[in-house]
Design an enzyme around this catalytic site. Structure first.
Site, PDB file in Angstrom:
ATOM      1  N   SER A  96      36.043  71.099  45.390  1.00  0.00           N
ATOM      2  CA  SER A  96      37.223  71.617  44.403  1.00  0.00           C
ATOM      3  C   SER A  96      38.657  71.300  45.183  1.00  0.00           C
ATOM      4  O   SER A  96      38.660  71.763  46.334  1.00  0.00           O
ATOM      5  CB  SER A  96      37.140  72.782  44.105  1.00  0.00           C
ATOM      6  OG  SER A  96      38.160  73.143  43.279  1.00  0.00           O
ATOM      7  N   TYR A 149      35.603  82.146  45.038  1.00  0.00           N
ATOM      8  CA  TYR A 149      34.945  80.860  44.593  1.00  0.00           C
ATOM      9  C   TYR A 149      35.170  79.678  45.425  1.00  0.00           C
ATOM     10  O   TYR A 149      34.518  79.129  45.841  1.00  0.00           O
ATOM     11  CB  TYR A 149      35.500  80.757  43.014  1.00  0.00           C
ATOM     12  CG  TYR A 149      35.104  79.202  42.638  1.00  0.00           C
ATOM     13  CD1 TYR A 149      34.175  78.553  42.535  1.00  0.00           C
ATOM     14  CD2 TYR A 149      36.458  78.454  42.532  1.00  0.00           C
ATOM     15  CE1 TYR A 149      34.006  77.108  42.079  1.00  0.00           C
ATOM     16  CE2 TYR A 149      36.402  77.175  42.272  1.00  0.00           C
ATOM     17  CZ  TYR A 149      35.397  76.718  42.135  1.00  0.00           C
ATOM     18  OH  TYR A 149      35.236  75.247  41.870  1.00  0.00           O
ATOM     19  N   LYS A 163      33.356  77.140  48.259  1.00  0.00           N
ATOM     20  CA  LYS A 163      33.594  75.708  48.461  1.00  0.00           C
ATOM     21  C   LYS A 163      33.886  75.307  49.819  1.00  0.00           C
ATOM     22  O   LYS A 163      33.278  74.467  50.600  1.00  0.00           O
ATOM     23  CB  LYS A 163      34.527  75.200  47.336  1.00  0.00           C
ATOM     24  CG  LYS A 163      34.143  75.626  45.894  1.00  0.00           C
ATOM     25  CD  LYS A 163      32.770  74.392  45.774  1.00  0.00           C
ATOM     26  CE  LYS A 163      32.493  74.485  44.300  1.00  0.00           C
ATOM     27  NZ  LYS A 163      31.354  73.928  43.943  1.00  0.00           N
TER      28      LYS A 163
HETATM   29  N1  UFG Z   1      46.187  77.653  31.181  1.00  0.00           N
HETATM   30  C1  UFG Z   1      46.818  78.207  30.313  1.00  0.00           C
HETATM   31  N2  UFG Z   1      46.147  78.716  29.442  1.00  0.00           N
HETATM   32  C2  UFG Z   1      44.632  78.759  29.272  1.00  0.00           C
HETATM   33  C3  UFG Z   1      44.032  78.128  30.405  1.00  0.00           C
HETATM   34  C4  UFG Z   1      44.806  77.528  31.329  1.00  0.00           C
HETATM   35  O1  UFG Z   1      47.990  78.180  30.350  1.00  0.00           O
HETATM   36  O2  UFG Z   1      44.217  79.398  28.291  1.00  0.00           O
HETATM   37  C5  UFG Z   1      46.975  76.829  32.364  1.00  0.00           C
HETATM   38  C6  UFG Z   1      46.780  77.406  33.916  1.00  0.00           C
HETATM   39  O3  UFG Z   1      47.784  78.287  34.032  1.00  0.00           O
HETATM   40  C7  UFG Z   1      46.866  76.099  34.607  1.00  0.00           C
HETATM   41  C8  UFG Z   1      46.535  74.933  33.545  1.00  0.00           C
HETATM   42  O4  UFG Z   1      46.396  75.647  32.378  1.00  0.00           O
HETATM   43  O5  UFG Z   1      48.114  75.861  34.647  1.00  0.00           O
HETATM   44  C9  UFG Z   1      44.958  74.583  34.129  1.00  0.00           C
HETATM   45  O6  UFG Z   1      44.117  75.771  34.153  1.00  0.00           O
HETATM   46  P1  UFG Z   1      42.625  75.582  34.166  1.00  0.00           P
HETATM   47  O7  UFG Z   1      42.140  76.921  34.124  1.00  0.00           O
HETATM   48  O8  UFG Z   1      42.202  74.650  33.262  1.00  0.00           O
HETATM   49  O9  UFG Z   1      42.387  75.083  35.718  1.00  0.00           O
HETATM   50  P2  UFG Z   1      42.723  75.398  37.173  1.00  0.00           P
HETATM   51  O10 UFG Z   1      43.633  74.631  37.531  1.00  0.00           O
HETATM   52  O11 UFG Z   1      43.115  76.793  37.055  1.00  0.00           O
HETATM   53  O12 UFG Z   1      41.352  75.341  37.937  1.00  0.00           O
HETATM   54  C10 UFG Z   1      40.469  74.574  37.985  1.00  0.00           C
HETATM   55  C11 UFG Z   1      39.187  74.857  37.939  1.00  0.00           C
HETATM   56  C12 UFG Z   1      38.809  75.318  39.216  1.00  0.00           C
HETATM   57  C13 UFG Z   1      39.220  74.851  40.354  1.00  0.00           C
HETATM   58  C14 UFG Z   1      40.670  74.430  40.381  1.00  0.00           C
HETATM   59  C15 UFG Z   1      40.981  73.426  41.382  1.00  0.00           C
HETATM   60  O13 UFG Z   1      38.786  75.556  36.895  1.00  0.00           O
HETATM   61  O14 UFG Z   1      37.530  75.798  39.201  1.00  0.00           O
HETATM   62  O15 UFG Z   1      40.842  73.649  39.043  1.00  0.00           O
HETATM   63  O16 UFG Z   1      42.233  73.023  41.595  1.00  0.00           O
HETATM   64  F1  UFG Z   1      39.280  75.623  41.277  1.00  0.00           F
END
Ligand code: UFG
Length: 337
Positions: free
Chosen positions: A124, A148, A152
């Site tokens: 990841s 997590y 990885k």
């Molecule tokens: N976000 C919101 N509201 C929500 C969910 C997410 O504003 O309800 C925002 C987050 O703050 C972030 C973006 O949307 O800015 C993406 O969030 P995600 O949770 O969809 O994804 P992440 O980038 O946080 O995490 C993902 C995977 C992880 C992995 C990571 C690697 O879920 O498993 O990418 O960069 F580790």
């Protein structure tokens, strides 16, 4: 090749299964269904026209894994199985280390016993930690902000060490950015348990009326509109990257790392707007405080994958938004009929 997909019933695993069969390889799925549904197997049969051999096992269970390897004559393994919720990993670190690392060690030991030498691992972009700069290049410094992510990164290290010791072993480490979308057919897609952690499933559940509104986590990041920027990639593009990766592994020894991303960053509000436009649906949202552990910006430099794997993402953000919605709309309860 005959390829074992651990976690092959999950979101990325199931899409990869379709692409691998389409590329002419045989697949076997091993999954404990702890975070996926058996119905996905019927959908895979429907999409591929093949009954995919399925082992309902925990990949940390040495005896069952051994029995499976004894029966099947694998050429390669793609290891998707693993716990993946960042917040849960902070609350239950030991469970995360035990599960994610144990499954990998069990596979490595069993592969050595049965002389299986090609391995692709679901890593990841989280292993880059808080990036010093973007876009992220494979050689950049790593470091994690939650258990997590550490699982990885530790697994990357374990696999790298294993290839140093065993010159016959090939490992490809795939660092995924943010997979969204779904198969064009609308028959397979992401089916999170409970309230989604990730942005797209949250948006589609607001769109279908299951959740009242989206909370946008922070609007004061140093980005073009203040909301977090990520590299969203269509899951079918990501799945195709695995076909290239396993074929690469079969031809090259040692460890190689590839980013699988598009190279373009979109903010949370860019995604909301793109989803609204692609599907003609309004997504109500409110700005909330930043989520712990989130970073401002994360997107890939995808050049290495293009040059060495001959792979690049092809699908547009509009397609990602349309396909995510088609899946949710056609399957309001996910795989639960
Ligand atoms: N976000 C919101 N509201 C929500 C969910 C997410 O504003 O309800 C925002 C987050 O703050 C972030 C973006 O949307 O800015 C993406 O969030 P995600 O949770 O969809 O994804 P992440 O980038 O946080 O995490 C993902 C995977 C992880 C992995 C990571 C690697 O879920 O498993 O990418 O960069 F580790």
């Amino acid at each position: 090749m005959k390829i074992l997909l651990t976690g092959g019933a999950g979101f990325i695993g199931s899409h990869t299964c379709v692409e691998i069969v389409e590329a002419g390889h045989d697949v076997v799925i091993a999954d404990d269904l702890s975070n996926s549904k058996p119905a996905v197997l019927d959908r895979l049969k429907e999409l591929t026209g093949k009954e995919i051999p399925f082992y309902h096992i925990d990949v940390a269970d040495r005896q069952k894994v051994d029995e499976m390897f004894a029966k099947e004559n694998f050429d390669a393994v793609i290891h998707f199985a693993g716990f993946k919720a960042v917040g849960e990993s902070v609350a239950k670190p030991v469970m995360y280390y035990r599960n994610n690392i144990d499954t990998t060690l069990t596979l490595l030991e069993t592969m050595a016993k049965y002389n299986v030498n090609n391995f692709v691992f679901s890593s990841s972009a989280t292993v880059y930690g808080v990036p010093e700069r973007v876009p992220l290049v494979e050689g950049m410094k790593t470091g994690c902000t939650n258990p997590y992510g550490w699982t990885k990164l530790m697994i990357e290290q374990i696999l790298t060490d294993a290839t140093v010791a065993n010159k016959e072993l090939s490992v490809v480490l795939l660092r995924y950015f943010n997979p969204i979308g779904a198969h064009e057919s609308g028959r397979i897609g992401e089916d999170p348990t409970g309230i989604p952690n990730n942005l797209l499933p949250y948006i589609t559940q607001v769109a279908i009326g299951k959740l009242p509104q989206l909370g946008v986590f922070g609007d004061d990041y140093p980005t073009h509109d203040g909301t977090g920027v990520r590299d969203y990639i269509h899951v079918v593009d990501l799945a195709k990257g695995h076909v290239k990766a396993i074929e690469y592994a079969a031809e090259h020894k040692g460890t190689e790392i590839f980013n699988l991303g598009t190279g373009t960053g979109y903010s949370v509000l860019d995604i909301v707007k793109a989803f609204e436009k692609a599907n003609n649906i309004e997504i109500p949202y409110v700005i909330k405080p930043r989520r712990d552990g989130d970073i401002a910006e994360c997107y890939a430099d995808p050049v290495k994958a293009k040059e060495k794997l001959g792979w690049q993402a092809e699908k547009s953000l509009e397609e990602m938004c349309r396909d995510s919605w088609r899946w949710q709309f056609n399957n309001p309860k996910g795989y639960d009929e």
